[in-house]
Structures are given as structure tokens and as C-alpha cells.
Design a protein around this motif. Structure first.
Motif, PDB file in Angstrom:
ATOM      1  N   ALA A 194     -23.802 -62.329  63.204  1.00 29.65           N
ATOM      2  CA  ALA A 194     -22.911 -62.874  62.170  1.00 29.65           C
ATOM      3  C   ALA A 194     -23.065 -62.060  60.895  1.00 29.65           C
ATOM      4  CB  ALA A 194     -23.223 -64.343  61.908  1.00 29.65           C
ATOM      5  N   GLY A 195     -22.116 -61.158  60.654  1.00 29.02           N
ATOM      6  CA  GLY A 195     -22.184 -60.324  59.468  1.00 29.02           C
ATOM      7  C   GLY A 195     -23.457 -59.495  59.451  1.00 29.02           C
ATOM      8  N   SER A 196     -24.206 -59.581  58.357  1.00 34.34           N
ATOM      9  CA  SER A 196     -25.432 -58.797  58.209  1.00 34.34           C
ATOM     10  C   SER A 196     -26.643 -59.490  58.818  1.00 34.34           C
ATOM     11  CB  SER A 196     -25.709 -58.533  56.721  1.00 34.34           C
ATOM     12  OG  SER A 196     -25.841 -59.767  56.024  1.00 34.34           O
ATOM     13  N   HIS A 197     -26.453 -60.673  59.414  1.00 32.92           N
ATOM     14  CA  HIS A 197     -27.569 -61.471  59.910  1.00 32.92           C
ATOM     15  C   HIS A 197     -27.435 -61.760  61.407  1.00 32.92           C
ATOM     16  CE1 HIS A 197     -28.209 -62.040  55.661  1.00 32.92           C
ATOM     17  NE2 HIS A 197     -29.268 -62.794  55.864  1.00 32.92           N
ATOM     18  N   THR A 198     -28.536 -62.158  61.999  1.00 24.00           N
ATOM     19  CA  THR A 198     -28.555 -62.738  63.334  1.00 24.00           C
ATOM     20  C   THR A 198     -28.939 -64.201  63.205  1.00 24.00           C
ATOM     21  OG1 THR A 198     -29.155 -60.666  64.421  1.00 24.00           O
ATOM     22  CG2 THR A 198     -29.611 -62.697  65.626  1.00 24.00           C
ATOM     23  N   VAL A 199     -28.165 -65.063  63.852  1.00 25.11           N
ATOM     24  CA  VAL A 199     -28.466 -66.494  63.871  1.00 25.11           C
ATOM     25  C   VAL A 199     -29.248 -66.785  65.146  1.00 25.11           C
ATOM     26  CG1 VAL A 199     -27.537 -68.834  63.804  1.00 25.11           C
ATOM     27  CG2 VAL A 199     -26.325 -66.969  62.628  1.00 25.11           C
ATOM     28  N   PHE A 200     -30.481 -67.229  64.985  1.00 20.65           N
ATOM     29  CA  PHE A 200     -31.323 -67.597  66.124  1.00 20.65           C
ATOM     30  C   PHE A 200     -31.261 -69.117  66.278  1.00 20.65           C
ATOM     31  CE2 PHE A 200     -33.025 -63.634  64.603  1.00 20.65           C
ATOM     32  CZ  PHE A 200     -33.377 -62.945  65.749  1.00 20.65           C
ATOM     33  N   THR A 201     -30.820 -69.588  67.428  1.00 21.12           N
ATOM     34  CA  THR A 201     -30.837 -71.013  67.718  1.00 21.12           C
ATOM     35  C   THR A 201     -31.850 -71.273  68.822  1.00 21.12           C
ATOM     36  OG1 THR A 201     -29.158 -71.050  69.476  1.00 21.12           O
ATOM     37  CG2 THR A 201     -28.371 -71.085  67.198  1.00 21.12           C
ATOM     38  N   GLY A 202     -32.370 -72.499  68.866  1.00 23.08           N
ATOM     39  CA  GLY A 202     -33.335 -72.790  69.910  1.00 23.08           C
ATOM     40  C   GLY A 202     -33.739 -74.246  69.953  1.00 23.08           C
ATOM     41  N   ARG A 203     -34.475 -74.573  70.999  1.00 24.19           N
ATOM     42  CA  ARG A 203     -34.940 -75.936  71.244  1.00 24.19           C
ATOM     43  C   ARG A 203     -36.370 -76.096  70.725  1.00 24.19           C
ATOM     44  NH1 ARG A 203     -33.897 -79.943  75.516  1.00 24.19           N
ATOM     45  NH2 ARG A 203     -32.249 -78.547  76.216  1.00 24.19           N
ATOM     46  N   VAL A 204     -36.591 -77.166  69.992  1.00 24.28           N
ATOM     47  CA  VAL A 204     -37.931 -77.448  69.469  1.00 24.28           C
ATOM     48  C   VAL A 204     -38.833 -77.894  70.615  1.00 24.28           C
ATOM     49  CG1 VAL A 204     -39.292 -78.893  67.911  1.00 24.28           C
ATOM     50  CG2 VAL A 204     -37.022 -78.091  67.210  1.00 24.28           C
ATOM     51  N   VAL A 205     -39.969 -77.205  70.775  1.00 22.19           N
ATOM     52  CA  VAL A 205     -40.907 -77.551  71.842  1.00 22.19           C
ATOM     53  C   VAL A 205     -42.196 -78.161  71.291  1.00 22.19           C
ATOM     54  CG1 VAL A 205     -39.991 -75.881  73.491  1.00 22.19           C
ATOM     55  CG2 VAL A 205     -41.766 -75.169  71.873  1.00 22.19           C
ATOM     56  N   HIS A 206     -42.387 -78.074  69.981  1.00 21.73           N
ATOM     57  CA  HIS A 206     -43.555 -78.696  69.352  1.00 21.73           C
ATOM     58  C   HIS A 206     -43.246 -78.926  67.887  1.00 21.73           C
ATOM     59  CE1 HIS A 206     -47.706 -79.708  68.378  1.00 21.73           C
ATOM     60  NE2 HIS A 206     -47.627 -78.862  67.356  1.00 21.73           N
ATOM     61  N   ALA A 207     -43.689 -80.067  67.344  1.00 15.44           N
ATOM     62  CA  ALA A 207     -43.455 -80.394  65.930  1.00 15.44           C
ATOM     63  C   ALA A 207     -44.702 -81.038  65.351  1.00 15.44           C
ATOM     64  CB  ALA A 207     -42.250 -81.322  65.789  1.00 15.44           C
ATOM     65  N   HIS A 208     -44.958 -80.758  64.070  1.00 13.47           N
ATOM     66  CA  HIS A 208     -46.109 -81.336  63.373  1.00 13.47           C
ATOM     67  C   HIS A 208     -45.781 -81.403  61.888  1.00 13.47           C
ATOM     68  CE1 HIS A 208     -50.258 -82.105  62.140  1.00 13.47           C
ATOM     69  NE2 HIS A 208     -50.087 -81.182  61.207  1.00 13.47           N
ATOM     70  N   HIS A 209     -46.214 -82.472  61.215  1.00 18.91           N
ATOM     71  CA  HIS A 209     -46.041 -82.532  59.763  1.00 18.91           C
ATOM     72  C   HIS A 209     -47.197 -83.305  59.145  1.00 18.91           C
ATOM     73  CE1 HIS A 209     -44.696 -86.794  59.621  1.00 18.91           C
ATOM     74  NE2 HIS A 209     -44.109 -86.512  60.772  1.00 18.91           N
ATOM     75  N   ASP A 210     -47.469 -82.985  57.854  1.00 19.34           N
ATOM     76  CA  ASP A 210     -48.520 -83.637  57.086  1.00 19.34           C
ATOM     77  C   ASP A 210     -47.923 -84.276  55.835  1.00 19.34           C
ATOM     78  OD1 ASP A 210     -50.869 -83.124  58.637  1.00 19.34           O
ATOM     79  OD2 ASP A 210     -50.754 -81.027  58.000  1.00 19.34           O
ATOM     80  N   ASP A 211     -48.693 -85.129  55.205  1.00 21.38           N
ATOM     81  CA  ASP A 211     -48.228 -85.831  54.009  1.00 21.38           C
ATOM     82  C   ASP A 211     -48.436 -84.947  52.781  1.00 21.38           C
ATOM     83  OD1 ASP A 211     -47.219 -87.758  52.369  1.00 21.38           O
ATOM     84  OD2 ASP A 211     -49.071 -88.949  52.278  1.00 21.38           O
ATOM     85  N   LEU A 212     -47.684 -83.853  52.728  1.00 21.48           N
ATOM     86  CA  LEU A 212     -47.750 -82.909  51.622  1.00 21.48           C
ATOM     87  C   LEU A 212     -46.339 -82.695  51.079  1.00 21.48           C
ATOM     88  CD1 LEU A 212     -50.075 -80.179  53.199  1.00 21.48           C
ATOM     89  CD2 LEU A 212     -50.724 -81.858  51.454  1.00 21.48           C
ATOM     90  N   ALA A 213     -46.221 -82.525  49.776  1.00 22.29           N
ATOM     91  CA  ALA A 213     -44.915 -82.253  49.179  1.00 22.29           C
ATOM     92  C   ALA A 213     -44.468 -80.838  49.539  1.00 22.29           C
ATOM     93  CB  ALA A 213     -44.981 -82.408  47.665  1.00 22.29           C
ATOM     94  N   PRO A 214     -43.178 -80.647  49.854  1.00 22.11           N
ATOM     95  CA  PRO A 214     -42.693 -79.311  50.201  1.00 22.11           C
ATOM     96  C   PRO A 214     -42.446 -78.441  48.976  1.00 22.11           C
ATOM     97  CG  PRO A 214     -40.890 -80.868  50.300  1.00 22.11           C
ATOM     98  CD  PRO A 214     -42.128 -81.672  50.006  1.00 22.11           C
ATOM     99  N   LEU A 215     -42.517 -77.148  49.162  1.00 21.15           N
ATOM    100  CA  LEU A 215     -42.100 -76.189  48.148  1.00 21.15           C
ATOM    101  C   LEU A 215     -40.571 -76.150  48.149  1.00 21.15           C
ATOM    102  CD1 LEU A 215     -43.090 -73.989  46.133  1.00 21.15           C
ATOM    103  CD2 LEU A 215     -42.911 -72.354  48.033  1.00 21.15           C
ATOM    104  N   VAL A 216     -39.962 -76.177  46.968  1.00 25.14           N
ATOM    105  CA  VAL A 216     -38.510 -76.242  46.847  1.00 25.14           C
ATOM    106  C   VAL A 216     -38.005 -75.017  46.086  1.00 25.14           C
ATOM    107  CG1 VAL A 216     -36.594 -77.539  45.827  1.00 25.14           C
ATOM    108  CG2 VAL A 216     -38.427 -78.749  46.995  1.00 25.14           C
ATOM    109  N   TYR A 217     -36.858 -74.493  46.537  1.00 26.77           N
ATOM    110  CA  TYR A 217     -36.267 -73.304  45.935  1.00 26.77           C
ATOM    111  C   TYR A 217     -34.864 -73.615  45.437  1.00 26.77           C
ATOM    112  CZ  TYR A 217     -34.430 -68.536  45.519  1.00 26.77           C
ATOM    113  OH  TYR A 217     -33.863 -67.379  45.056  1.00 26.77           O
ATOM    114  N   SER A 218     -34.555 -73.212  44.209  1.00 32.07           N
ATOM    115  CA  SER A 218     -33.209 -73.402  43.657  1.00 32.07           C
ATOM    116  C   SER A 218     -33.005 -72.473  42.477  1.00 32.07           C
ATOM    117  CB  SER A 218     -33.009 -74.852  43.203  1.00 32.07           C
ATOM    118  OG  SER A 218     -31.728 -75.028  42.621  1.00 32.07           O
ATOM    119  N   GLY A 219     -31.841 -71.845  42.434  1.00 32.71           N
ATOM    120  CA  GLY A 219     -31.481 -71.013  41.287  1.00 32.71           C
ATOM    121  C   GLY A 219     -32.436 -69.881  41.004  1.00 32.71           C
TER     122      GLY A 219
END
Length: 305
Positions: free
Chosen positions: A266-291
């Protein structure tokens, strides 16, 4: 290894004969009698003879056609082929009279072998690139004129920050990506977009699995490292191999391991799609990006709704 070399050599030989020289009988030695070729979910499938007809039509429009196979990656009975085609438009094509324009199109073909023959193929390429080269659509000039406006719109959109990783024959590879999204929960599927000029892109294209590390607010240094062109981005950033071999960075607020399904150009990029085979999360605030800046979302108050 011998079988891999035999398959790749046969593909290169048959493609060169059919696409570059017009010897379509070479495809009969590579493709099974029940061969099926597909392009996108909405594309009509082609059998072997219909595919040969389409090659013939392309060669009539571009007699000097040359197709370069840039890379072939094997995964069991499947092969991923990255290619680039060039030629001058000197014959009717898609209802467009000859323009004399040089055309370059790149894409990927995914082949499934059944024994010694290719039974099924999926092809993806950026059709806009072809249409623009032929003058059928003229989005390039408008996109260039509006690039700053579009960039300004994107800067208003708040995203998380991920590091996409993979194992490259024992070497961990990765880059910072904010173009990440969930596709569905049933089945669990996600996508990431990676610029093809990235040094990590070839490794991702070869990989069968990738990791998505969603950075925590305290990992700004990790974001800076993986957004850079450092030779060893993992130096000083501890990581652990996941169950499918992908590097998972320590200290992230969430992590996914993904089995790569499609690689869409797609244009200058490749879109990689896939199936999630493992997931994990912790009680930590995420880093956020804007502007163009990074933020700690834990320092903000939720709005009542």
C-alpha cells in the motif's frame, strides 16, 4: 534445503520465461492443472489458462516487460515472493491506448505448493501505482499539494506507541510503529503498517510471526531508540523471546504475538495482518503520542460521560 533451492530456482526460471520472454508453456511445468490464482478478497479467481491469458495481455501492452524477483521466503509448503516489474506502455491496456510511459509496479505473491507444483497463489500490489503511471488517475499531484494539510490532520490523532519486533535467523529486529490497529476479536486479528524503506522491513517480510510491544509511559527511552537507525536497538533494553520466538521487550504495558497472515502492498508501506496467538498486559499507563510529542496519560483526568 535442496527442495527449497529447487523450488526457488524453478520459480525464477518460469517467471523469467513467461513474464520476460513470453514463453507461457513454462508455466505448465510450474503450476498444477487445478491451479487457482487470487488477487484480493473481491478479485475473481483465475485458473491456469486464464492466468496465462492475463500474462499474454500484459506482455502485449508492455513488450519490453522485465520482472525482478527481489526475495523468496519459504515457510513449509508456502513461499512469499517479493517482485518488481518495469516496462514501457506501447500497447492497449485496460482500455487505455499506448502512452509510451515507463511503468514500474512492485508487489508480493504468496504461493502454496502441493508436491512439486504450485496449487494456489495470492497476489497483492498497489494498483494505484499502476493507474497513476498510465495516467488513468492523477492523485500524485493532489497528494503532494495536500501533504502538509494531511500531516496536520494526522498530528491531531492520538495514538499509542508500539515497537514491532521479529526474530531474524536468531537476531532480534524491531522498529517503533504507531500505525497499529485491531481488526477483529473473533478471530483476534490485528494489523501494523511498516514503511518499506525501513531496515527492519525485509526481516518482517521473511518472518512468520511478529511481536507488538505497547510501550508504557516510562519507556520514552525505548521509543527513541527504536525510532532511530541504531545498529543494535536492543542493546540496553532487556527482552525475552516469546513462545513463538519473537523478542518481547521487558516493562511494556501490553504485548501481542501475531502469526503473520497477509502482507499487503500500500503506497510506501506494507500492511501486515495476522492472528493473535498470545496476549499479555499489565496495570501500567501507556505511552501516548500526539502532535509530535509524547505524553503520560496517567497524568490526565478522565472526562465524565
Amino acid at each position: 534445503m535442496t527442495r527449497t533451492l529447487d523450488r526457488t530456482a524453478r520459480i525464477r526460471s518460469a517467471w523469467r520465461a513467461a513474464w520476460d520472454q513470453g514463453r507461457l508453456e513454462a508455466l505448465d511445468e510450474l503450476l498444477s492443472p487445478g491451479y487457482v490464482r487470487r488477487r484480493g478478497p473481491a478479485g475473481a479467481p483465475q485458473d491456469r489458462e486464464q492466468f496465462k491469458d492475463s500474462v499474454r495481455a500484459v506482455r502485449q501492452a508492455f513488450p519490453d516487460l522485465r520482472t525482478e524477483i527481489e526475495e523468496i521466503v519459504e515457510d513449509g509448503e508456502r513461499l512469499a515472493i517479493r517482485w518488481r516489474s518495469t516496462g514501457r506502455h506501447t500497447g492497449d491496456f485496460l482500455g487505455v491506448p499506448p502512452t509510451g510511459r515507463p511503468v514500474e509496479v512492485s508487489g508480493a505473491t504468496f504461493s502454496r505448493f502441493d508436491g512439486a507444483a504450485v496449487a494456489e497463489e495470492w497476489v497483492t500490489f498497489d494498483s494505484r501505482q499502476l493507474l497513476e503511471a498510465l495516467g488513468i488517475v492523477t492523485t500524485t499531484q493532489r497528494a503532494a499539494a495536500d501533504a502538509e494539510l494531511v500531516r496536520g490532520v494526522h498530528r491531531k490523532f492520538i495514538t499509542g506507541v508500539t515497537v514491532v519486533t521479529c526474530d531474524d535467523d536468531g537476531r532480534p529486529r524491531g522498529l517503533a510503529v504507531n500505525a497499529f490497529a485491531s481488526i477483529s476479536l473473533d478471530p483476534p486479528m490485528v494489523l501494523v503498517c511498516v514503511q518499506r524503506s525501513s531496515t527492519t522491513h525485509p526481516a518482517l517480510h521473511r518472518a512468520t510471526h511478529l511481536g507488538i510491544n505497547i510501550l508504557a509511559a516510562g519507556q520514552l527511552d525505548v521509543a527513541r531508540t527504536f525510532a532511530s537507525k541504531a545498529d543494535d536497538k536492543f542493546a540496553g533494553h532487556p527482552w525475552t523471546p516469546g513462545g513463538h520466538g519473537v523478542p518481547l521487550l521487558d516493562g511494556c504495558c501490553a504485548q501481542l504475538e501475531v502469526e503473520i497472515g497477509e502482507r499487503l502492498e500500500a503506497g510506501s508501506h506494507t500492511v501486515f495482518t495476522g492472528r493473535v496467538v498470545h496476549a499479555h498486559h499489565d496495570d501500567l499507563a501507556p505511552l501516548v503520542y500526539s502532535g509530535g510529542g509524547f505524553f503520560d496519560i496517567s497524568q490526565t483526568a478522565p472526562l465524565p460521560w
